[in-house]
Scaffold this active site. Structure first.
Site, mmCIF file in Angstrom:
data_model
loop_
_atom_site.group_PDB
_atom_site.id
_atom_site.type_symbol
_atom_site.label_atom_id
_atom_site.label_comp_id
_atom_site.label_asym_id
_atom_site.label_seq_id
_atom_site.Cartn_x
_atom_site.Cartn_y
_atom_site.Cartn_z
ATOM 1 N N ASP A 16 0.866 -1.163 0.000
ATOM 2 C CA ASP A 16 0.000 0.000 0.000
ATOM 3 C C ASP A 16 0.913 1.227 0.000
ATOM 4 O O ASP A 16 2.079 1.133 0.390
ATOM 5 C CB ASP A 16 -0.878 -0.035 1.255
ATOM 6 C CG ASP A 16 -1.713 1.210 1.426
ATOM 7 O OD1 ASP A 16 -2.436 1.568 0.483
ATOM 8 O OD2 ASP A 16 -1.631 1.821 2.512
ATOM 9 N N LEU A 17 0.388 2.384 -0.398
ATOM 10 C CA LEU A 17 1.210 3.599 -0.429
ATOM 11 C C LEU A 17 0.887 4.542 0.732
ATOM 12 O O LEU A 17 1.652 4.669 1.677
ATOM 13 C CB LEU A 17 1.035 4.321 -1.764
ATOM 14 C CG LEU A 17 1.564 3.609 -3.011
ATOM 15 C CD1 LEU A 17 1.284 4.439 -4.262
ATOM 16 C CD2 LEU A 17 3.054 3.346 -2.891
ATOM 17 N N ASP A 18 -0.286 5.183 0.671
ATOM 18 C CA ASP A 18 -0.635 6.200 1.665
ATOM 19 C C ASP A 18 -0.695 5.631 3.082
ATOM 20 O O ASP A 18 -1.373 4.628 3.327
ATOM 21 C CB ASP A 18 -1.996 6.817 1.331
ATOM 22 C CG ASP A 18 -1.984 7.573 0.015
ATOM 23 O OD1 ASP A 18 -0.897 7.989 -0.415
ATOM 24 O OD2 ASP A 18 -3.067 7.750 -0.573
ATOM 25 N N ASP A 188 -1.350 -0.574 6.065
ATOM 26 C CA ASP A 188 -1.735 -0.071 7.389
ATOM 27 C C ASP A 188 -3.190 -0.307 7.716
ATOM 28 O O ASP A 188 -3.595 -0.177 8.873
ATOM 29 C CB ASP A 188 -1.456 1.432 7.473
ATOM 30 C CG ASP A 188 -2.412 2.233 6.586
ATOM 31 O OD1 ASP A 188 -3.178 3.054 7.136
ATOM 32 O OD2 ASP A 188 -2.401 2.037 5.364
#
Length: 238
Positions: A16-18, A188
């Site tokens: 995941d990025l954000d 997250d």
């Protein structure tokens, strides 16, 4: 680092990025403010158009077109265009205005303060296994300066429905030509990242950046294979 399930051999890692590789809150707050200011400045009829009114319009659009929620960029662009049409602008003016506002949004959206830990960790991991970015958002790895670590990136909308739907997880495994059970997904969010990847047959790593207690969180529907509190902990798997 905590382990809840036995790990199978890891042949690739998806991220995941954000809020997994960097703190996304400051950039989103700034981006939202700047893009809304651009919307208000585009035409006098929009000068008093509030962020609350904009959000209500977004919600209404989603209610009538639920699938648009899978592509947050198009959802935002359509919402801006609709705001301009409702203010009395022509279709051409609204299209042009929406494009200009989205250009402002894209500019600020990429001004992320990328932690050095993220660069070091991704660089170390990329030397051993292929890495892939999978995001529900509109962050672009090439504009964030981290694209060199990834084999490719997948974004909800153009590449399928948003996580926890399994579209992008399946596509990543297909393009990597690696069985899902040998891919570790790191994220997250306990629903979109952990539950979504587990239901796809992948292994899951929850990055716990806010000192949450997994056993007391209602979002913890499925146990991840492992939990970390620092991204650099992943290098111990090499």
């Amino acid at each position: 680092m905590k382990f809840y399930r036995s790990l199978r051999p890891i042949k690739a890692i998806t991220f995941d990025l954000d809020d997994t590789l960097y703190d996304n809150y400051p950039v989103i707050r700034k981006t939202t403010a700047e893009s809304h200011a651009a919307l208000q400045a585009y035409h006098p009829a929009l000068s008093d158009f509030s962020e609350e009114a904009y959000q209500a319009l977004r919600n209404e659009l989603l209610l009538h077109e639920p699938d648009i929620g899978h592509d947050v960029t198009e959802w935002r662009r359509r919402s801006v265009e609709l705001a301009m049409l409702n203010a009395g602008l022509s279709s051409a003016e609204a299209r042009t205005g929406a494009d200009k506002v989205m250009a402002v949004f894209a500019h600020w959206r990429s001004r992320v303060e990328m932690p050095e830990e993220t660069h070091l960790t991704l660089a170390a991991l990329a030397e051993h296994v292929p890495l892939v970015a999978i995001t529900n958002g509109n962050a672009e790895p090439e504009k964030l300066g981290i694209d060199r670590y990834f084999q490719f990136s997948l974004r909800a909308g153009p590449h399928g429905r948003a996580k926890p739907w399994q579209d992008m997880y399946h596509l990543a495994a297909q393009r990597l030509a690696i069985a899902p059970e040998n891919i570790l997904h790191v994220g997250d969010d306990l629903i979109t990242d952990v539950a979504g990847s587990l239901r796809c047959g992948m292994q899951a790593c929850w990055i716990n950046l806010r000192q949450g207690n997994l056993m007391q969180m209602k979002e913890a529907r499925l146990l991840p294979h492992m939990e970390i509190s620092q991204l650099a902990s992943l290098t111990s798997l090499l």
